[in-house]
Design an enzyme around this catalytic site. Structure first.
Site, PDB file in Angstrom:
ATOM      1  N   SER A 153      -7.668   5.814  -2.768  1.00 47.45           N
ATOM      2  CA  SER A 153      -6.611   6.511  -2.040  1.00 47.45           C
ATOM      3  C   SER A 153      -6.053   7.621  -2.924  1.00 47.45           C
ATOM      4  CB  SER A 153      -5.500   5.514  -1.715  1.00 47.45           C
ATOM      5  OG  SER A 153      -4.327   6.198  -1.362  1.00 47.45           O
ATOM      6  N   TYR A 166      -0.244  -0.489  -5.292  1.00 43.89           N
ATOM      7  CA  TYR A 166      -1.380   0.069  -4.533  1.00 43.89           C
ATOM      8  C   TYR A 166      -2.133   1.123  -5.366  1.00 43.89           C
ATOM      9  CZ  TYR A 166      -3.537   2.310  -0.375  1.00 43.89           C
ATOM     10  OH  TYR A 166      -4.399   2.833   0.551  1.00 43.89           O
ATOM     11  N   LYS A 170      -5.945   0.872  -6.447  1.00 42.44           N
ATOM     12  CA  LYS A 170      -6.889   1.861  -5.907  1.00 42.44           C
ATOM     13  C   LYS A 170      -7.602   2.633  -7.009  1.00 42.44           C
ATOM     14  CE  LYS A 170      -6.973   1.529  -1.427  1.00 42.44           C
ATOM     15  NZ  LYS A 170      -8.153   0.838  -0.845  1.00 42.44           N
TER      16      LYS A 170
END
Ligand code: NAI
Length: 299
Positions: A153, A166, A170
């Site tokens: 991401s 996150y 990622k």
């Protein structure tokens, strides 16, 4: 150009019960792949489970004349990942393609983030990608063919407020992919990573509807299919993709400077040259990157 097809290929798509994964699964199946549609069927923040999400996508694929089976196991345990891979072997006899797409969000500023928010997000994204790749690796090696497409991401590549867990997970996936690409090379296992942007339940609350309509998952899946195809020569790469935009992303290192004096002031004086990325380039592995450093040191 010849059609890109997946006849006699078996693919696993994780998190394929909705959003991007559903779209990847539908496209691969429409081009002849036999697909394991995996989805735990929980909420976007990783609570609960159900079989209906995966079942619905399997029905869609079958209704369009394709072949698919459902899998409801979580990618977040190795046991779950092994069951997902076993499903491919049981139903279709082999495995060629793994699309690691399953994911959850636990967005919260770092100061408020709990260790549970951290662990859960790393477990699903980073460990989940490792689990499914690990469970699949032996079959891909035996095959002497494999295509693995992982999902990072922009939040991992560049950072985003409220996404420390996150982002870490990622970017960890990019590190994992870099090494798997190197280790898979002699078995024709290619490992690439996408950084998508698309309409899904994950983005529905953060982007306006008129923008989301231009970012359909169906505009991301063609890149995934290309990276999963026999003809794809690239490996160890990252691609930003969304709404028809596709671009290679790379970690680059500048030409750098070789200091002859080693005080903090020497660092300060050379700051402009140290920061200069005008001659920056990516490296294919850690050894070639170290080679550039050693040229400064020894040369
Ligand atoms: P989504 O929430 O529709 O899809 C994720 C799917 O993964 C869900 O269907 C969910 O049930 C499934 N899942 C969650 N935990 C699982 C587990 N432990 N085992 C198996 N399945 C599980 O969201 P979206 O947007 O389609 O996300 C797909 C991937 O793309 C995710 O990895 C996400 O982080 C990534 N991504 C999406 C972006 C976007 O703009 N939509 C932006 C950047 C990355």
């Amino acid at each position: 150009m010849a059609d890109i097809r997946f006849d006699n290929r078996v693919a696993i798509v994780t998190g394929a019960g909705g959003g991007l994964g559903r779209s990847h699964a539908l496209l691969l199946a429409s081009r002849g792949a036999k697909v394991v549609v995996n989805d735990l069927g929980g909420s976007f923040d990783g609570q609960g489970s159900s079989q209906s999400m995966a079942d619905k996508v399997v029905e869609e694929i079958r209704a369009a004349g394709g072949e698919a089976v459902a899998s409801y196991d979580g990618v977040d345990t190795l046991e779950g990942a092994e069951k997902i891979v076993a499903k491919a072997k049981e139903a279709f006899g082999k495995l060629d393609i793994v699309i690691n797409n399953a994911g959850i969000l636990r967005d919260v500023s770092f100061v408020k983030m709990t260790i549970e928010d951290w662990d859960k997000v790393l477990q699903v994204h980073l460990t989940g990608t490792m689990n499914v790749s690990k469970a699949a690796w032996g079959l891909l090696r035996d095959n002497k063919f494999g295509r693995v497409v992982n999902t990072t991401s922009a939040a991992g590549l560049y950072g985003n407020f409220g996404q420390a867990n996150y982002s870490a997970a990622k970017l960890g996936i990019v590190g994992l992919s870099n090494t798997l690409a190197i280790e898979g090379a002699k078995y024709d296992i290619k490992v690439n990573t996408i950084a998508p942007i698309a309409k899904s339940r994950m983005t529905e609350t953060v982007m306006p509807p008129e923008v989301l309509e231009k970012l359909l998952p169906e505009y991301v899946s063609p890149l995934v299919a290309y990276l999963a195809s026999e003809g794809c020569a690239s490996s160890g790469e990252v691609y930003a993709v969304g709404g028809g935009y596709i671009s290679r992303v790379a970690i680059v290192e500048g030409a750098g400077v070789g200091l002859k004096q080693h005080s903090p002031e020497d660092v300060a004086s050379a700051w402009e040259q140290i920061s200069d990325l005008s001659k920056a380039r990516p490296f294919e592995n850690a050894m070639t990157a170290a080679g550039q450093a050693m040229q400064h040191v020894l040369g």
